[in-house]
Design a protein around this motif. Structure first.
Motif, PDB file in Angstrom:
ATOM      1  N   ILE A 172      -8.980   3.660   2.213  1.00  0.00           N
ATOM      2  CA  ILE A 172      -7.631   2.849   1.183  1.00  0.00           C
ATOM      3  C   ILE A 172      -8.655   2.347   0.385  1.00  0.00           C
ATOM      4  O   ILE A 172      -9.581   1.354   0.406  1.00  0.00           O
ATOM      5  CB  ILE A 172      -6.994   2.074   2.009  1.00  0.00           C
ATOM      6  N   ALA A 178       0.796  -1.274   0.059  1.00  0.00           N
ATOM      7  CA  ALA A 178       0.067   0.047   0.100  1.00  0.00           C
ATOM      8  C   ALA A 178       0.774   1.351   0.062  1.00  0.00           C
ATOM      9  O   ALA A 178       1.807   1.323   0.617  1.00  0.00           O
ATOM     10  CB  ALA A 178      -1.047  -0.077   1.440  1.00  0.00           C
ATOM     11  N   TRP A 208     -14.560  -2.108  -2.003  1.00  0.00           N
ATOM     12  CA  TRP A 208     -13.094  -2.620  -2.101  1.00  0.00           C
ATOM     13  C   TRP A 208     -12.310  -1.536  -1.586  1.00  0.00           C
ATOM     14  O   TRP A 208     -11.133  -1.029  -1.724  1.00  0.00           O
ATOM     15  CB  TRP A 208     -12.739  -2.848  -3.556  1.00  0.00           C
ATOM     16  N   THR A 209     -13.205  -0.785  -0.415  1.00  0.00           N
ATOM     17  CA  THR A 209     -12.431   0.441   0.101  1.00  0.00           C
ATOM     18  C   THR A 209     -12.624   0.408   1.552  1.00  0.00           C
ATOM     19  O   THR A 209     -13.631  -0.371   2.027  1.00  0.00           O
ATOM     20  CB  THR A 209     -12.888   1.714  -0.340  1.00  0.00           C
ATOM     21  N   GLY A 234      -3.068  -0.949  -2.225  1.00  0.00           N
ATOM     22  CA  GLY A 234      -3.949  -0.319  -1.489  1.00  0.00           C
ATOM     23  C   GLY A 234      -3.506   1.176  -1.606  1.00  0.00           C
ATOM     24  O   GLY A 234      -2.269   1.384  -1.473  1.00  0.00           O
ATOM     25  N   VAL A 276      -8.385  -0.745  -2.796  1.00  0.00           N
ATOM     26  CA  VAL A 276      -7.714  -1.809  -3.018  1.00  0.00           C
ATOM     27  C   VAL A 276      -7.911  -2.072  -4.563  1.00  0.00           C
ATOM     28  O   VAL A 276      -9.077  -2.332  -5.150  1.00  0.00           O
ATOM     29  CB  VAL A 276      -8.240  -2.955  -2.103  1.00  0.00           C
TER      30      VAL A 276
END
Length: 389
Positions: free
Chosen positions: A173, A122, A211-212, A156, A175
């Motif tokens: 974040i 990330a 997906w966050t 991320g 992804v």
């Protein structure tokens, strides 16, 4: 390190890996300059870390993981870091379930659908303003310090969602599959060069909201690990890299001292009283700092296994013991370099690498002076700054 010294074959990496053998290989390749010179940990080593079980160690069993304890995982990272700090640092991101556990369970099922050995990297800062649309969040921008990104399966990036001119909640974040992210090789440092903590660039990729996640929020997953303080754990897995490097420096010096004599004809350095005194003092400081580090882990974990929340005092001890251990580790590696004499100043000498790597660990924001200020404030019954606990 029960259960981690030899992992079984898994569905993604069809080999069996012995920890001692892998560490020997990592050390040999690190000493040859491979990881530092190319600016990342070689992909075949990442694959072997997968086979060893590093990236499934903390994944829930229902997704095929091992569900190891925080103590077990940190012991594993310490052992790998003794072989090379950069590889240990990259392996430490096997802690990613602590972050990914904030995603919806359905998303996790997709992530682990082909097995639990998923590598996550990330680049969180600075969070980039990202438009919220009906299809998801439009991600665009550049992020720094993405350790291990060249070996990652998913990546991320930090986003600040906006709709119109209004910010939509806390930074998140997002992804993405690694192939949707461009890596620019900007990492050129005095230590931990092999971590490959390069810049990430994303250009208008739409990421669905599920997906966050918000880093540090409580996970809804039922396993005990997801009640362990995630930001404190993120600090611990990096600190233990410094511990492993210092441990290696002490072992290296113990092997060197009995046979190394001065070019002027003096006695072997192991026979010099000043060396014996300085080494014993350094080892005592190291063992004390390391013991407190692991004790703070165990205290919080035992509380969680009893069905309770870690107390503010326990969390503060976790943070303070990390900053203390990281700084003691750096001090110890420098002391070993000094005691080793002139041969230890050359660029490719192991002691030079130990010193540089251990010092970089202390530079991380998690190990900064703010920890001392917050821990000190709590000692006097005052509130720490937001985010410390």
């Amino acid at each position: 390190m029960s259960g981690l010294s030899r992992m079984s074959i898994n569905t993604q990496v069809n080999v069996e890996i012995n920890l001692d053998d892998l560490c020997k290989e990592i050390r040999e390749r690190a000493c040859a300059g491979e990881f530092d010179e190319q600016g990342y940990v070689s992909i075949d080593i990442i694959d072997k870390l997968k086979a060893l079980g590093v990236y499934r160690a903390l994944v829930p069993m229902r997704f095929g993981g091992e569900e190891c304890s925080p103590h077990q995982f940190c012991e594993l990272i310490e052992r790998i870091s003794m072989a090379d700090g950069s590889v240990g640092w990259v392996a430490s991101f096997g802690m990613s379930p602590a972050y990914l556990g904030c995603l919806p369970e359905q998303t996790l099922e997709e992530i682990y659908q082909d097995g639990p050995d998923v590598v996550f990297a990330a680049g969180i800062f600075p969070p980039q303003a990202s438009e919220v649309t009906d299809d998801g969040i439009v991600v665009k921008g550049r992020w720094k310090f993405s350790s291990g990104c060249l070996g990652a399966d998913i990546i991320g990036v930090g986003v600040a969602p906006i709709k119109g001119n209004e910010t939509q909640g806390l930074p998140r974040i997002a992804v993405l599959p690694a192939h949707q992210v461009q890596v620019e090789m900007t990492w050129d440092t005095v230590g931990l060069k092999g971590t490959g903590s390069h810049d990430l660039v994303v250009d208008n990729v739409v990421v669905k909201e599920d997906w966050t996640f918000v880093r540090g929020v409580a996970s809804s997953l039922p396993e005990p690990f997801f009640r362990y303080p995630s930001l404190s754990f993120a600090t611990q897995v990096l600190t233990v890299v410094g511990i492993g490097v210092a441990h290696a420096a002490l072992e290296e010096f113990k092997a060197l001292a009995p046979s190394k004599s001065s070019i002027t004809g003096g006695a072997e350095i192991a026979n010099r009283p000043v060396t014996q005194y300085e080494f014993a003092q350094a080892e005592a400081e190291f063992q004390a700092a390391k013991s407190w580090f692991y004790q703070s882990i165990d205290a919080a974990w035992d509380t969680i296994l009893k069905g309770q929340k870690a107390t503010p005092e326990q969390i503060s001890n976790m943070r303070l013991s990390c900053t203390h251990a990281a700084r003691v580790a750096a001090k110890v590696t420098r002391k070993m370099q000094m005691l080793a004499g002139m041969t230890a100043i050359y660029t490719n000498n192991p002691f030079s690498r130990y010193v540089n790597d251990a010092n970089v660990v202390t530079q991380h924001a998690f190990m900064g002076d703010a920890t001392l200020l917050n821990a000190g404030a709590m000692s006097f019954g005052l509130k720490p700054t937001p985010g410390y606990l």
